[in-house]
Design an enzyme around this catalytic site. Structure first.
Site, mmCIF file in Angstrom:
data_model
loop_
_atom_site.group_PDB
_atom_site.id
_atom_site.type_symbol
_atom_site.label_atom_id
_atom_site.label_comp_id
_atom_site.label_asym_id
_atom_site.label_seq_id
_atom_site.Cartn_x
_atom_site.Cartn_y
_atom_site.Cartn_z
ATOM 1 N N SER A 217 0.868 -1.185 0.000
ATOM 2 C CA SER A 217 0.000 0.000 0.000
ATOM 3 C C SER A 217 0.905 1.235 0.000
ATOM 4 O O SER A 217 1.767 1.390 0.863
ATOM 5 C CB SER A 217 -0.979 -0.005 1.170
ATOM 6 O OG SER A 217 -0.299 -0.175 2.392
ATOM 7 N N GLY A 219 0.060 4.616 -0.095
ATOM 8 C CA GLY A 219 -0.607 5.887 0.220
ATOM 9 C C GLY A 219 -1.395 6.407 -0.967
ATOM 10 O O GLY A 219 -2.175 5.663 -1.580
ATOM 11 N N ASP A 249 -5.729 -0.985 6.864
ATOM 12 C CA ASP A 249 -6.590 -2.048 7.406
ATOM 13 C C ASP A 249 -7.793 -2.269 6.478
ATOM 14 O O ASP A 249 -8.212 -3.404 6.240
ATOM 15 C CB ASP A 249 -7.086 -1.687 8.808
ATOM 16 C CG ASP A 249 -5.944 -1.352 9.756
ATOM 17 O OD1 ASP A 249 -4.815 -1.818 9.516
ATOM 18 O OD2 ASP A 249 -6.180 -0.622 10.729
#
Ligand SMILES: O=P(O)(O)OC[C@H]1O[C@](O)(CO)[C@@H](O)[C@H]1O
Length: 309
Positions: A217, A219, A249
């Site tokens: 991931s 951002g 999450d």
């Protein structure tokens, strides 16, 4: 059901202050308190999407009681947390009302005894028997061996339950050697694991260290997935202003949700990216903006990544 493991659960407190300055005293304009820790957030998003989910890990003390009380409010979520003598930690996220920037403070968590760790492993093995997938999430509390995730990954694989690992530091370094089916690091965790700040190179390196598939991931740059079936990049429609706590999450929840529905990789990545972006628009971790999620499902783009680094 989908099983999420949060060995270091937390009562997440979010304080909004008009303007944050180091060394100054502040009046808090808004307080939010939620059950948290990464796997708890993942579970809450999955339950909101309509999945049956079970949370396990540790909880104890007055903070643990509040956490468990609040979990009873979540439909489709079963609490299988193992009680411990120490107290569940708190985390504090400070939101600067002027810039929107977030500052996170995390307590270490309770000391876990050898007997409590053994009790947890028994509960975990029992739960795996009825799990369609398991996510192992977050930091390890003191007392839990640093190789814990490698052990839990191997136990899941022996039970033929697809396993995703999302952790950091030494727990990640040791955990990846257990050969998880899926690894979901953020850019910082990936760089710390591999020593490379180039996401594609680092993602491929993480696979060589033992992960079957790596979904990084990144951002505002979305997700980069390197899988045995191919490589893709999923990009959110725009850079969003908001609270990014829990966005990773939500991405894990999206991946698991689409995985247990046997969706192909591009669809898994769209769901994960859309949920992650919709979480940034919601003030608390583990919640997402439903209307934004539905909109993002049609506007996230997925492109193939053709060449090796
Ligand atoms: O277990 P850690 O890595 O300390 O992360 C926990 C924290 O991360 C969050 O899950 C957000 O990702 C918060 O809810 C907070 O509890």
């Amino acid at each position: 059901m989908i099983l999420t493991v949060t060995l270091n659960t937390a009562l997440d407190i979010t304080y909004r202050v008009p303007s944050l300055r180091a060394g100054a005293s502040h009046r808090v304009s808004e307080v939010l308190e939620r059950p948290g820790g990464k796997g708890v957030n993942v579970a809450r998003v999955l339950a909101t999407l309509g999945h049956e989910v079970t949370v396990t890990g540790f909880s104890g003390g007055p903070t643990g009681r509040v956490l468990r009380d609040r979990l009873t409010e979540v439909p489709r979520l079963t609490d299988a947390l193992v009680p411990v003598s120490g107290a569940t930690r708190r985390t504090v996220t400070l939101v600067d009302g002027r810039t929107g920037a977030t500052t996170h403070l995390g307590e270490p968590g309770p000391d876990i005894t050898h007997a409590e760790w053994s009790a947890f492993q028994e509960v975990y093995e029992d739960l795996l028997a009825s799990a369609s997938a398991v996510a192992l999430c977050g930091s390890l509390p003191p007392g839990v061996p640093v190789g814990a995730y490698a052990h839990l990954v191997r136990t899941a694989r022996a039970a033929q339950v697809p396993v995703l690992l999302d952790t950091s530091g030494a727990a990640l370094r040791r955990g990846v050697a257990g050969r998880p089916d899926f690894l979901k690091p953020n850019a910082e965790e990936l760089a710390e694991l591999t020593g490379s700040h180039e996401p594609l190179r680092a993602t491929q390196d993480a696979r060589r260290r033992g992960a079957g598939t790596v979904i990084a991931s990144l951002g505002a740059d979305g997700l980069l997935a390197v899988t045995p079936e191919g490589r893709w990049r999923a990009t959110p429609p725009a850079t969003l202003a908001g609270n990014p706590t829990g966005a990773g999450d939500a991405a894990v929840a999206g991946l698991l949700s689409a995985l247990v529905e046997h969706r192909p990789w591009p669809e898994r990545l769209i769901r994960a990216t859309a949920l992650s972006a919709a979480t940034v628009l919601s003030p608390t971790a583990g919640d997402f903006d439903r209307a934004a999620y539905d909109r993002f499902l049609t506007t996230v783009t997925v492109t193939g990544v053709a060449t090796a680094a």
